[in-house]
Design a protein around this motif. Structure first.
Motif: not given
Lengths: 496, 776, 149
Positions: B341-359
């Motif tokens: 999750x830290x990697x995702x947050x770091x790369x995408x700039x958010x860890x809100x699951x309503x703002x993430x897609x296609x990771x």
């Protein structure tokens, strides 16, 4: 060097040096500074000599002017007095170094150095004298110097707050004379050792009353509840080194006097012990609650003095070996740590021009060394392991539970959390945050002279050394407690 | 000694990192990684049998008189913890070098991180309960500083404080508890206490406090709320402290105590197991509704911690064994999830699951790690998490009393676990439809691909999760070692197996998975229950309310005890005199015999004048009259001294009074003629009572004290010795100049200093006041 | 102990204490001086009944106790010195403020006033809490991610 020389020198040397320093008024400041530093360093050496001679738990004494104890004054050092001397000397020279480095703190004012040395003499005499009236005189020497030091500069604020300090001080001194008169009326003695013997003949009720009166007298100096209000009102306005020294030393001279007189003259505890424990719990609580309500570094720290005096009184009030040993250890730790924190507060004020938490911020980023110098003693003050405050608090809590004093021991533990809370308040207000968004920040242009940081760092190092040496230090405190409780060695040494 | 060396190394590295942080930049994190690396080396050497038998036990004394000694013993349970602390610590420190952008204060971060690692290692390897507490508090403090590492954010600072206060309060309870228990058992050794297993009231209260302390640290209901708050910390900290290690310190303590205390203290097992069960359910429930991925993981951690507490808190060998297995499994999969999750947050700039897609398509490696770890968490065969869950169900089914209830809780909890695992995977990885995301969704092509080194640590942990599932032996050895250390050699026969056959546990596991899918797929029921539970007060509100109350009451109390009025302070001092010694005198009041009213008529006359003048001084409204009357009191005293046979004293008094009078008159010339009569809120009756009381107290005490004297005074001594030893006939003079010369020296000093002070007060120029005026 | 002396001591303490608890600085100083007289008299009379002037070799039975006299003498001089300094402070305070009453501590008054205001006005409570170094209001901002309640 034998204690016969060391004991009188500890009082005489700073007093003589004060006279010399006074004569140097108007000459280059460096002369006064040299005299002060040399003399205070010598006091440190002398006090170490004294501690070495009582390390095994013995008591050394010397008759002033070789006069027989029946009519004269005796200076005596037992482990408690000796350890107080060592720590006090340490404070005296380190704070002097700090003062020399500081710009805003009136060290350049005329008479600062002579007054400081008089104060040193008064403190040393208080720890050494074995005579109740001479203790009064020593107190007055110390206090009158402190009266002038706390108002040095004479600003409106200082005069107003100094007034509280002087008036309550004078009232306490009057009560002290009252107590001496009553003690003399009941026993015909003022020599402490002779009193220890004579007091046993006094009916219990009168003895309790005398014990409580002396407790009130020294309680004002030591700032226990409910006699503490002068302290948070007067200390914060004084020049920083003066506040630091007072915070570390003066109230502890009061605590020392309480421990000395209560153990020596009223050893059974009894009703005095109950009073002490109740007052201890209230002092701890009210002090820390007051600290939480403040918004200024020095005021927070001032209220903490009160709170921690409660811990010392708590240990004494148990009247057990472990309790008093814990109290002695706590006093020693507290003097160092408290002085350090005030020195840090002084540096913050000197750099930022204020100690108000809501105006400061982000100092960790602009002054990381200072942040560390604050954090370590702050954690120690809150009793966080492994720092010296923890060992002291732990020994107190252990002895409290062992004596089955559940409530006051529980209070002492809970107050630790509140202390931590108010320390995080300073940390949060001054050191954490974005320096760019704070009203004032400790920017890199306004740095303080090296002596201020060095003096503070020395004290932090000493408090860390306490952690390593906690074992021997505790054992020594225990020997100090055992001398206090058994009384015989002290009485013999003074009356021999 | 090897253990000591590793611990000392951590301390030294903390120091080095603090000093060299600025110079080394991000490499400082690699420097501190040497600490955990050394611990891993030690563990490997031990596992390979390269170390002597005494290598893991040693004693270093600190303050032996109060029972503070570093009795270091690394047993099987300790070794399990050491593997978690050192292994995950190493990975997290490497991970952090990629996580952080270069910044000035990484030295402090690294220093705190390695200090924390050292404290955890100490906590799990000491046999002394007081040293255990030392380590415990160190982890709280380092956790505080690490949560608030991004101290520019008010939210981070507040969360750090919240965590510190909650765990600090827990620490307080733990200390009190340990002291009570140690006091009852007569030893500060952990094994010693467990052998004695005291059950007296003080010890029972102590155990209750220990449970309380452990519950706060391991985020059990109702003090769990600090853990989701702690997610303000940088992700490496969340992964390391707040999922893998620190939060398990409470479990460590409970697991140590449970096997010995559970059987002898009746309330222990129901309370601790109940605590764990409630926590497991509530944590899982809250995780279902989180939208922030780290918050979801945090509540998941709360739930899993509850699960472990439920297992180890009972004290039954089989349950303890299952608990130790879950401990290991959880550390592996939850650390992986945090790192991913830290990697995702770091790369995408958010860890809100309503703002993430296609990771998943942007970072397949991380996605795979996350998927496997989540599956392990949900209990999918053949991952290690499945083995742990099977062991747990197997053991709860074997428990006699309360077993069915425990099993039911575990199954329901597992349903929730499976559901939030699905929510996690879907929320972080899935490619979602437009109605499933917010408007400010982060487009997948804006997400940069992570550097390989950044993804590495999660991959390593994933491999272990799979490997331990397939090849159980190494994990089994660890777990068996831990279990025997806790409950004794009888647990050596309990082993881990991947395949238990088709039995009730497998059925229940499957039910949990299917149930989880149902709950996740049809969230309507979740929403309906949520409406009901929303009415239950949130513990975080309670915390905030208490903090606000504390501050308000601190103000209130301080305003009362610290009124800032000098005359009031005087009144307080005098009232204290009346209350303490005053009451003591009152209680021992006996009229002295042989009371003499007066020695001479002159005495009466003079005292009448003195008192009259004093009353006058208090009543007149003109300043000058008051001062002159004060002078009259002083001169009257001088005369009285003559009558009392003290001519020297009288002379001094005369001189002093004249000087005082002169000073007073000089000052008063400047002041207004009359005292101002300002109304005053501080009550007149109180002042009357206090001043009258003071006078009566002193007068009575004087009489009583003198009557109590059965020994006389040393007057004879002085009269005798004055001439031969002091060389003077005037005894008072001899006392002042010879016998008590030190007093006189002090007296002169006071006079000189006072003179200096007076000169400074009078001669220092006065700064202008607000009106710009300067006094005369 | 002589009754009339005990009563005198008591009267001096009463008057001294009364004056100490006044707002006028001059009165406080006078009060402390009177308390000092009382204390000195107490110290002197602590030696027992009055007698002849203590001369070396005199009969202890008919002579006043010399020690309290010496102690009282020291005490008188010390009290004089300190009172002189207090008087000088009072003088300076007058020059600075043109007011002879003792001022309350500003910081303490501010706190007390704040507490009073709070009691009167709940709405202002937040302001006061904000002054507490962010601690309370940070939590209003929200702790950690979400917190859905």
């Amino acid at each position: 060097m034998s204690p016969d020389v060391a004991l009188p020198l500890l009082v005489g040397l700073p007093l003589g040096a004060a006279a010399v320093s006074l004569l140097l008024l108007g000459r280059p400041l460096v002369l006064q500074r040299t005299v002060s530093l040399v003399v205070l360093a010598t006091m440190q050496v002398l006090s170490i000599v004294v501690v070495a001679s009582v390390w095994d738990g013995s008591v050394v004494s010397v008759r002033v002017g070789a006069v027989d104890p029946a009519v004269g004054i005796v200076l005596a050092a037992d482990p408690l007095g000796a350890i107080m001397l060592v720590v006090s000397s340490l404070m005296l020279w380190t704070v002097m170094v700090y003062a020399i480095g500081s710009q805003r703190t009136k060290e350049q004012a005329p008479a600062f150095h002579p007054l400081y040395l008089v104060l040193a003499a008064g403190v040393a005499a208080s720890f050494l004298t074995a005579d109740l009236f001479n203790l009064f005189v020593a107190f007055e020497v110390m206090l009158v110097a402190s009266y002038v030091l706390i108002t040095l500069g004479g600003s409106r604020d200082q005069v107003r707050h100094g007034m509280t300090y002087v008036v309550i001080g004078l009232l306490a001194s009057t009560l002290f004379i009252t107590a001496i008169g009553l003690v003399y009326a009941a026993t015909g003695e003022v020599n402490l050792a002779a009193l220890a013997v004579a007091m046993d003949q006094v009916p219990t009720g009168i003895r309790t009353a005398l014990g409580l009166l002396l407790l009130v007298v020294f309680g004002v100096k030591a700032a226990i509840f409910p006699l503490f209000q002068w302290l948070p009102d007067s200390y914060p306005t004084a020049p920083s080194p003066v506040t630091a020294l007072f915070a570390g030393l003066l109230t502890k001279v009061g605590v020392y006097a309480i421990i000395r007189t209560q153990t020596l003259l009223f050893p059974t505890g009894g009703e005095v012990s109950i009073a002490l424990l109740v007052l201890a719990a209230l002092t701890m609580t009210v002090g820390v609650v007051g600290a939480i309500a403040q918004n200024d570094i020095k005021r927070i720290l001032s209220f903490h003095i009160v709170s921690q005096i409660g811990y010392m009184i708590f240990g004494l009030g148990l009247f057990t070996l472990a309790g008093i040993a814990g109290a002695v250890l706590y006093v020693v730790h507290h003097i160092v740590v408290k002085t350090t924190l005030f020195l840090v507060g002084g540096i913050v004020e000197e750099r930022a021009g204020t100690g108000a938490l809501d105006r400061l911020g982000g100092a960790m980023h602009t002054a990381p060394v200072l942040a560390v110098l604050f954090l370590l003693p702050a954690l120690s003050l809150a009793g966080i392991p492994p720092f010296s405050g923890f060992v002291a608090k732990l020994s107190l809590a252990q002895s409290g539970f062992a004596a089955e004093q559940w409530v006051v021991t529980g209070v002492s533990l809970a107050v630790g959390l509140l202390t931590l809370f108010s320390m995080t308040k300073i940390w949060n207000g001054v050191f954490w945050g974005d320096p760019a968004r704070a009203a004032v920040s400790l920017d890199r242009e306004h740095v303080v002279a090296a002596p201020m940081t060095v003096a503070t760092a020395i004290l932090v190092t000493v408090s860390l050394a306490f952690v390593v040496a906690a074992g021997p230090l505790y054992d020594f405190s225990e020997r100090a407690a055992s001398v206090l409780l058994e009384r015989g060695a002290y009485v013999q040494a003074v009356l021999r | 000694m090897a253990v000591v060396a590793v611990l000392v190394l951590h301390g030294l590295l903390a120091l080095a990192a603090g000093l060299s942080g600025r110079r080394l930049g991000r490499r400082v994190l690699l420097l501190v990684a040497c600490g955990p690396l050394a611990a891993v080396v030690l563990l490997v050497a031990h596992a390979l049998g390269l170390l002597g038998s005494g290598a893991l036990a040693t004693s270093v004394s600190w303050v032996p008189s109060i029972g503070l000694q570093f009795d270091l013993v690394l047993d099987g349970f300790g070794i399990l913890f050491w593997w978690l602390i050192a292994g995950i610590g190493l990975l997290v420190m490497v991970y952090a070098t990629r996580y952080f952008a270069p910044r000035d204060d990484l030295g402090l971060f690294a220093s705190m991180l390695v200090l924390f690692a050292g404290a955890m290692l100490l906590l799990t390897s000491t046999d002394n309960v007081l040293v255990l507490f030392v380590a415990w508090e160190l982890t709280s403090i380092t956790s505080y500083l690490l949560i608030g590492f991004d101290d520019h954010r008010a939210e981070a600072r507040a969360s750090a404080l919240q965590a510190l206060l909650v765990t600090g309060a827990g620490g307080l309870a733990l200390l009190g508890g340990l002291l009570l228990v140690a006091g009852s058992a007569g030893t500060t050794s952990l094994t010693g206490i467990l052998v004695v297993a005291p059950t007296d009231p003080a010890a029972q209260a102590g155990f209750a406090l220990v449970v309380l302390g452990a519950a706060t640290k391991s985020a059990q209901v109702p003090v769990h709320f600090w853990l989701p708050g702690a997610m303000s910390a940088p992700t490496p900290v969340s992964a390391y402290l707040h999922s893998a290690t620190m939060v398990k310190a409470g479990i460590y303590v409970l697991a140590r105590f449970a096997p010995a205390i559970g059987p002898v203290v009746g309330w222990w097992a129901p309370v601790v197991v109940g605590l764990g069960g409630v926590t497991m359910l509530l944590g899982g429930w809250r995780a279902l509704r989180a939208t922030d991925l780290k918050e979801l993981l945090a509540y998941g951690t709360v739930s899993q911690l509850g699960f472990i507490v439920l297992l180890v808190g009972h004290g039954d060998p089989e349950l303890v064994h299952a608990g130790a297995t879950l401990l290991l499994a959880h550390a592996l999969f939850k650390a992986t999830l945090f790192l991913a999750v830290g990697v995702i947050d770091h790369q995408a700039g958010t860890r809100d699951l309503r703002r993430l897609t296609g990771i998943a398509r942007r970072m397949p490696t991380t996605a795979l790690a996350l998927l496997v770890a989540a599956a392990s968490m949900a209990g999918v065969i053949p991952l290690f998490g499945f083995i742990a869950k099977e062991a747990a169900l197997e053991s709860t089914l074997h428990v006699g009393f309360g077993g069915p209830a425990m099993t039911a809780v575990v199954v329901v909890g597992s349903v929730l676990t499976a559901a939030y695992a699905l929510r996690l995977v879907w929320g972080s990885l899935a490619t979602k439809g437009p109605d499933e995301v917010d408007d400010d969704v982060v487009e997948p092509r804006e997400v940069a691909r992570p550097a390989p080194g950044f993804e590495g640590p999660a991959v390593v942990l994933t491999i272990l999760t799979v490997a331990f599932g397939v090849w159980v032996a190494p994990a089994d050895a660890l777990v068996v070692g831990a279990t025997t250390a806790l409950v004794g050699p009888e647990a050596a026969d309990i082993h881990l197996r991947l395949w238990h056959g088709f039995g009730l546990p497998l059925l229940l596991s499957s039910v949990a998975l299917v149930g989880g899918w149902v709950v996740w797929r049809w969230p309507g029921s979740v929403r309906r229950v949520a409406v009901v539970t929303a009415r239950v007060p949130d513990m975080e509100d309670v915390y905030r309310g208490s903090l606000r109350g504390l501050l308000a009451w601190a103000d209130r109390i301080t305003a009362v005890v610290q009124p800032g009025s000098l005359p009031l302070y005087g009144a307080v001092v005098l009232s204290t005199v009346l209350l303490l010694p005053g009451v003591a005198v009152l209680r021992n009041l006996a009229l002295p015999e042989g009371l003499v009213v007066a020695e001479s008529g002159l005495q009466v006359a003079i005292t009448a004048i003195v008192v009259g003048a004093a009353i006058g001084a208090a009543r007149v409204r003109r300043r000058l009259s008051a001062v002159l009357l004060l002078g009259a009191v002083g001169y009257g005293m001088a005369v009285l001294f003559v009558v009392q046979g003290a001519p020297d004293l009288a002379l001094t008094q005369l001189l002093v009074e004249t000087l005082s009078l002169a000073m007073f008159v000089l000052v008063l010339r400047r002041l207004p003629e009359r005292f101002e009569s300002t109304p005053w809120r501080f009550g007149r009756p109180l002042r009357v009572v206090v001043s009258l009381g003071t006078g009566i107290f002193v007068a009575v005490f004087t009489l009583v004290a003198a009557a109590a004297n059965r020994q006389g005074t040393a007057a004879a001594d002085f009269l005798e010795r004055s001439l031969p030893e002091g060389g003077g006939r005037n005894v008072v003079n001899v006392i002042l100049t010879d016998f008590r010369a030190l007093d006189t020296l002090g007296e002169i000093t006071v006079l000189v200093v006072a003179a200096i002070g007076i000169a400074l007060m009078v001669r220092t120029p006065v700064e202008p006041d607000e009106r710009g005026e300067v006094g005369p | 102990m002589i009754l009339v002396l005990a009563c005198t001591i008591g009267a001096l303490y009463t008057i001294g204490a009364w004056l100490l608890m006044q707002r006028s600085l001059t009165r406080i100083v006078i009060g402390l001086a009177i308390l000092g007289h009382g204390a000195n008299l107490l110290l002197l009379t602590a030696g027992g009944r009055a007698g002849g002037v203590p001369i070396a070799g005199a009969d202890p039975a008919t002579t006043s106790d010399p020690l309290p006299q010496a102690l009282a003498l020291t005490a008188i001089v010390i009290t004089f010195g300190v009172s002189g300094f207090l008087l000088a402070m009072a003088y300076r305070s007058w020059r600075q403020r043109r007011d002879d009453t003792v001022e309350d501590d500003l910081e303490d008054r501010r706190l007390a006033a704040a507490v009073r205001r709070l009691d009167q006005d709940r709405a202002r409570r937040e302001t006061r809490e904000a002054a507490h170094g962010e601690i309370a209001d940070q939590h209003e901002v929200g702790v950690g991610p979400g917190g859905d309640g």
